[in-house]
Scaffold this motif. Structure first.
Motif, PDB file in Angstrom:
ATOM      1  N   ASN A  48       0.828  -1.216   0.000  1.00 30.38           N
ATOM      2  CA  ASN A  48       0.000   0.000   0.000  1.00 30.38           C
ATOM      3  C   ASN A  48       0.859   1.261   0.000  1.00 30.38           C
ATOM      4  O   ASN A  48       0.597   2.208  -0.740  1.00 30.38           O
ATOM      5  N   GLY A  49       1.884   1.279   0.819  1.00 25.10           N
ATOM      6  CA  GLY A  49       2.779   2.437   0.877  1.00 25.10           C
ATOM      7  C   GLY A  49       3.567   2.616  -0.412  1.00 25.10           C
ATOM      8  O   GLY A  49       3.728   3.735  -0.908  1.00 25.10           O
ATOM      9  N   VAL A  50       4.046   1.496  -0.951  1.00 23.11           N
ATOM     10  CA  VAL A  50       4.812   1.564  -2.201  1.00 23.11           C
ATOM     11  C   VAL A  50       3.915   2.025  -3.342  1.00 23.11           C
ATOM     12  O   VAL A  50       4.318   2.849  -4.168  1.00 23.11           O
ATOM     13  N   ALA A  51       2.689   1.519  -3.393  1.00 26.21           N
ATOM     14  CA  ALA A  51       1.755   1.916  -4.454  1.00 26.21           C
ATOM     15  C   ALA A  51       1.435   3.399  -4.364  1.00 26.21           C
ATOM     16  O   ALA A  51       1.429   4.109  -5.380  1.00 26.21           O
ATOM     17  N   THR A  52       1.194   3.890  -3.169  1.00 26.34           N
ATOM     18  CA  THR A  52       0.884   5.311  -2.986  1.00 26.34           C
ATOM     19  C   THR A  52       2.072   6.185  -3.375  1.00 26.34           C
ATOM     20  O   THR A  52       1.908   7.193  -4.085  1.00 26.34           O
ATOM     21  N   ALA A  53       3.264   5.796  -2.939  1.00 28.24           N
ATOM     22  CA  ALA A  53       4.465   6.571  -3.282  1.00 28.24           C
ATOM     23  C   ALA A  53       4.700   6.562  -4.791  1.00 28.24           C
ATOM     24  O   ALA A  53       5.033   7.601  -5.383  1.00 28.24           O
ATOM     25  N   ALA A  54       4.509   5.415  -5.427  1.00 28.36           N
ATOM     26  CA  ALA A  54       4.712   5.322  -6.875  1.00 28.36           C
ATOM     27  C   ALA A  54       3.720   6.208  -7.625  1.00 28.36           C
ATOM     28  O   ALA A  54       4.085   6.877  -8.605  1.00 28.36           O
ATOM     29  N   VAL A  55       2.477   6.232  -7.170  1.00 21.57           N
ATOM     30  CA  VAL A  55       1.464   7.068  -7.829  1.00 21.57           C
ATOM     31  C   VAL A  55       1.811   8.548  -7.672  1.00 21.57           C
ATOM     32  O   VAL A  55       1.716   9.320  -8.633  1.00 21.57           O
ATOM     33  N   VAL A  56       2.237   8.941  -6.485  1.00 25.20           N
ATOM     34  CA  VAL A  56       2.613  10.346  -6.266  1.00 25.20           C
ATOM     35  C   VAL A  56       3.767  10.739  -7.187  1.00 25.20           C
ATOM     36  O   VAL A  56       3.734  11.781  -7.845  1.00 25.20           O
ATOM     37  N   VAL A  57       4.781   9.873  -7.260  1.00 31.43           N
ATOM     38  CA  VAL A  57       5.940  10.167  -8.111  1.00 31.43           C
ATOM     39  C   VAL A  57       5.536  10.197  -9.585  1.00 31.43           C
ATOM     40  O   VAL A  57       5.932  11.083 -10.338  1.00 31.43           O
ATOM     41  N   GLN A  58       4.695   9.223 -10.015  1.00 35.60           N
ATOM     42  CA  GLN A  58       4.346   9.119 -11.426  1.00 35.60           C
ATOM     43  C   GLN A  58       3.351  10.164 -11.886  1.00 35.60           C
ATOM     44  O   GLN A  58       3.217  10.374 -13.098  1.00 35.60           O
ATOM     45  N   VAL A  59       2.636  10.795 -10.988  1.00 35.49           N
ATOM     46  CA  VAL A  59       1.690  11.843 -11.398  1.00 35.49           C
ATOM     47  C   VAL A  59       2.311  13.227 -11.208  1.00 35.49           C
ATOM     48  O   VAL A  59       2.355  14.024 -12.146  1.00 35.49           O
ATOM     49  N   PHE A  60       2.790  13.505 -10.007  1.00 35.58           N
ATOM     50  CA  PHE A  60       3.283  14.856  -9.733  1.00 35.58           C
ATOM     51  C   PHE A  60       4.673  15.105 -10.309  1.00 35.58           C
ATOM     52  O   PHE A  60       5.001  16.244 -10.655  1.00 35.58           O
ATOM     53  N   GLY A  61       5.495  14.078 -10.437  1.00 31.36           N
ATOM     54  CA  GLY A  61       6.818  14.236 -11.035  1.00 31.36           C
ATOM     55  C   GLY A  61       6.744  14.718 -12.479  1.00 31.36           C
ATOM     56  O   GLY A  61       7.347  15.742 -12.831  1.00 31.36           O
ATOM     57  N   PRO A  62       6.009  14.010 -13.363  1.00 36.06           N
ATOM     58  CA  PRO A  62       5.897  14.479 -14.742  1.00 36.06           C
ATOM     59  C   PRO A  62       5.228  15.844 -14.874  1.00 36.06           C
ATOM     60  O   PRO A  62       5.595  16.633 -15.748  1.00 36.06           O
TER      61      PRO A  62
END
Length: 163
Positions: A48-62
């Motif tokens: 759950n934590g990894v999925a949330t972190a990945a989504v934050v990076v993949q949406v807000f990073g780009p």
């Protein structure tokens, strides 16, 4: 003229780099729990934590890359994310035959993406970005009309109204 071409090229590069991660990030953001279940099935600790972190990076990073906000931090974070993703998801050494070739190709593509983000972190976003605007990069201007050789800058006297 060269700086405008460079700024335009950097903008195009930022858009292409963002296009590599943003669609997947949006799809995962719409189903974070499903993504976490996929990670749990693959044996990922703290899915759950990894999925949330990945989504934050993949949406807000780009999005930060497109806008040109915090280029060093964003570029380094996305380069690390791409490299870790390459190693974690595309362990080609565990496969044989056509699957090995496919996974190796995907891993090298992710590592190439990480290289692109490192270049972005080093080069910066260019003048056509939030960072460039904050630094005081001059905005593109329209070309001025050519001046004639007439004294007074080529201005003509106003026409008289017909009586």
């Amino acid at each position: 003229m060269l700086s405008r071409a460079q700024d335009g090229t950097l903008l195009a590069a930022r858009l292409l780099l963002a296009a590599a991660l943003l669609p997947t990030g949006i799809a995962r953001a719409l189903n974070v729990s499903g993504f976490a279940l996929t990670l749990a099935g693959a044996g990922m600790p703290f899915p759950n934590g990894v999925a949330t972190a990945a989504v934050v990076v993949q949406v807000f990073g780009p999005l930060a890359v497109v806008l040109g906000v915090l280029p060093r931090l964003t570029g380094l974070a996305l380069a690390a994310f791409s490299a870790v993703t390459a190693v974690m998801l595309h362990a080609f050494w565990q496969y044989t035959g056509p699957a090995l070739v496919a996974e190796r190709t995907l891993m090298l593509a992710d590592l190439g993406l990480a290289g692109g983000y490192l270049i972005y972190a080093l080069m910066g976003p260019g003048g056509w970005s939030w960072d460039g605007w904050r630094a005081g990069a001059p905005a593109p201007r329209a070309k001025a009309a050519p001046r004639s050789g007439v004294k007074g800058g080529g201005k003509r006297a106003p026409a008289r109204a017909a009586a």
